[in-house]
Design an enzyme around this catalytic site. Structure first.
Site, PDB file in Angstrom:
ATOM      1  N   SER A   1      -9.764   2.043   2.643  1.00 12.72           N
ATOM      2  CA  SER A   1      -8.826   2.770   1.835  1.00 12.72           C
ATOM      3  C   SER A   1      -7.787   1.906   1.124  1.00 12.72           C
ATOM      4  CB  SER A   1      -8.098   3.806   2.707  1.00 12.72           C
ATOM      5  OG  SER A   1      -7.307   3.153   3.690  1.00 12.72           O
TER       6      SER A   1
ATOM      7  N   SER B   1     -10.121  -0.374   6.829  1.00 17.00           N
ATOM      8  CA  SER B   1      -9.490  -0.289   5.506  1.00 17.00           C
ATOM      9  C   SER B   1      -8.784  -1.532   4.993  1.00 17.00           C
ATOM     10  CB  SER B   1      -8.512   0.882   5.476  1.00 17.00           C
ATOM     11  OG  SER B   1      -9.240   2.072   5.272  1.00 17.00           O
TER      12      SER B   1
ATOM     13  N   LYS C   1       0.870  -1.180   0.000  1.00 17.09           N
ATOM     14  CA  LYS C   1       0.000   0.000   0.000  1.00 17.09           C
ATOM     15  C   LYS C   1       0.907   1.230   0.000  1.00 17.09           C
ATOM     16  CE  LYS C   1      -3.892   2.041   2.606  1.00 17.09           C
ATOM     17  NZ  LYS C   1      -4.824   1.851   3.736  1.00 17.09           N
TER      18      LYS C   1
HETATM   19  N1  GLN Z   1     -13.574   4.267   5.930  1.00 13.26           N
HETATM   20  C1  GLN Z   1     -12.942   4.681   7.144  1.00 13.26           C
HETATM   21  C2  GLN Z   1     -12.532   6.134   7.042  1.00 13.26           C
HETATM   22  O1  GLN Z   1     -12.776   6.725   6.038  1.00 13.26           O
HETATM   23  C3  GLN Z   1     -11.776   3.802   7.495  1.00 13.26           C
HETATM   24  C4  GLN Z   1     -10.522   4.151   6.800  1.00 13.26           C
HETATM   25  C5  GLN Z   1      -9.332   3.363   7.257  1.00 13.26           C
HETATM   26  O2  GLN Z   1      -9.459   2.327   7.901  1.00 13.26           O
HETATM   27  N2  GLN Z   1      -8.168   3.893   6.945  1.00 13.26           N
HETATM   28  O3  GLN Z   1     -11.955   6.682   7.952  1.00 13.26           O
END
Ligand code: GLN
Length: 492
Positions: A154, A178, A79
């Site tokens: 994400s 995410s 990532k």
């Molecule tokens: N969807 C969640 C957010 O927008 C989780 C994102 C994540 O785990 N980085 O914060």
């Protein structure tokens, strides 16, 4: 061999160790697939072909000498939130579009030391804020199961790359879902470890008390192999915990599903946004686990309604503080012709950050400001503790807790959900991060549009082995994790 991308991590390891194919052949095979198929999927932000081949040759030399470690020569994708020495690390943001880290994140360094070959860096929501990967400065990534749908976020690039067989395994990070939600949207297995199990050193911070790296792969077995490499204490991360690391691969059959008590939170299955087909697939998977000997126990998680508001105060508060370092002075994007220092700060940040990141910096700064700190931030911290206690109470009676990973399957690209609609989609994942617990997503079938559905299992602290073992045994009795999207079936 034309189907190297169909092999599991164990098969790849055996093939390399027995010299059935070389790491160079394997790496070239993946690079060829990326060159052809990723024009459609768009999972990679940076492909490091030259370096990957050099790493593959080095792995081949060690393999030839006969003393290579288990994963030597196997490719992976990182990532683009993990710092990689000499390779661009963008976190999906314009503000880091020109950033080349002078050091490797601990996760990256550990992968290198294990002989894994880095294919490149994969797409993500800007600074890991989002659920679709669409907030990336580098554009949207397609879901391999339906290219006009999002892969989730994400860690959407990680999920799409593995689901399209453009990498056998990938790293992801999970601050509020995410790893689990994109794994769910793309039909993969993804593990969010206990907070402190995987080092955060060199992992660009979003919300430091919630962020945790972990593996994304097709199966629990593949995840276990990567966990064996990346888990462990790191003196460079003060929140990493000095506790012995399990051998996750050796433990794959160690947990007995027979007699396992699985908690079913009443509140989770009555959420109004829960899609009927997601609910049905998750219930079918639980029935399967019941057939395998587990018992389902109804439990209460009374704080469910507080998850979204609590997370969306604490995470932006921490983000507003973490992201203050991006000021156009030391590194990253700098606006043109600033008239003075304030103008430099203001324009570099306004031009460098996207809309969702700016929204969260504003919310977080507000929640931390003198007049509102007690009313919002301190209160959210108190509620966070109650959420944790809710889970600890539940674990007095059950071994693991089951839930969907997401209330729906993948959204269409450009669906343009309002921020609150999008935040509500995180209902099943946020509490795990607020409590610091481990959780795993396993693919358990498809909806009518042939989009994958995921089951989430939440464990008590340090139960990564147990979660991987349960999913591994489920996967020995089902074949959802072996299904492939048509774009993954394409040859390069
Ligand atoms: N969807 C969640 C957010 O927008 C989780 C994102 C994540 O785990 N980085 O914060």
């Amino acid at each position: 061999m034309t189907d190297l991308h169909r092999l599991t991590i164990r098969e790849l390891s055996e093939g390399l160790q027995q010299a059935q194919f070389s790491s160079r052949e394997l790496t070239e095979h993946y690079l060829k697939r990326i060159a052809k198929i990723d024009t459609k999927v768009k999972s990679y932000v940076t492909v490091t072909a030259e370096q990957a081949l050099a790493e593959a040759d080095a792995a081949d030399a060690v393999l030839k000498a006969g003393n290579a470690s288990v994963l030597a020569g196997i490719p992976l994708a990182h990532k683009d939130i993990f710092c990689t020495k000499g390779i661009k690390t963008t976190a999906g943001s314009k503000i880091l579009d020109n950033f080349i880290s002078p050091y490797d994140a601990t996760v990256v360094a550990k992968a290198k030391a294990a002989g894994l070959v880095t294919l490149g860096k994969v797409n993500m929501d800007e600074f890991a804020m989002g659920s679709t990967s669409e907030s990336s400065y580098f554009g949207a990534t397609g879901n391999p199961w339906a290219l006009d749908h999002v892969p989730g976020g994400s860690s959407g690039g990680s999920a799409a790359a593995v689901a399209a067989d453009l990498a056998p395994i990938a790293t992801g990070t999970d601050t509020g879902g995410s790893i689990r939600q994109p794994a769910s949207f793309c039909g993969l297995t993804g593990l969010k470890p206990t907070y402190g199990r995987v080092s955060r050193f060199g992992m660009i911070a979003y919300a430091s008390s919630l962020d945790q790296g972990g593996p994304m792969a097709r199966s629990a077995e593949d995840c276990a192999y990567l966990m064996n490499v990346i888990a462990g204490h790191d003196a460079k991360d003060s929140t990493s915990i000095n506790k012995e690391v399990d051998d996750y691969v050796a433990n794959l059959n160690a947990t007995s599903v027979k007699g396992l008590r699985i908690g079913i939170p009443k509140q989770y299955f009555n959420v109004s946004g829960l899609d009927a087909e997601v609910k049905a697939r998750v219930e079918e998977s639980l029935k399967k686990l019941e057939e395998m000997g587990a018992s389902l126990v109804e439990i209460d998680l009374n704080m469910t309604e507080a998850y979204v508001p609590t997370y969306y105060l604490i995470a932006p508060a921490e983000a507003s503080s973490n992201l203050s370092r991006f000021d156009g002075v030391r590194y990253g994007y700098r606006c043109e012709n600033p008239v003075d220092l304030m103008d430099l700060y203001k324009r570099s940040r306004s031009e460098g950050f996207g809309a969702e990141v700016q929204r969260r910096i504003l919310i977080g700064t507000y929640a931390l400001s003198a007049g509102y700190y007690d009313a919002y931030y301190v209160k959210a911290q108190k509620v966070r503790r109650l959420i944790q206690q809710d889970f600890l109470k539940a674990f007095e009676n059950v071994d693991v807790i089951a839930a969907p990973s997401a209330p729906t399957t993948a959204y269409k690209i450009g669906a343009n959900l309002s921020p609150t609609e999008m935040y509500l989609g995180d209902i099943y994942t946020l509490a795990v991060n607020l409590a610091g617990l481990p959780a795993i997503n396993a693919p358990v079938g498809f909806d009518q549009e042939s989009l994958p559905v995921g089951l989430q299992l939440i464990g008590n602290y340090w139960s990564e082995s147990q979660l991987l073992s349960i999913v591994h045994q489920y996967q020995q009795n089902t074949d959802w994790h072996t299904k492939r999207a048509s774009v993954a079936e394409e040859t390069a």
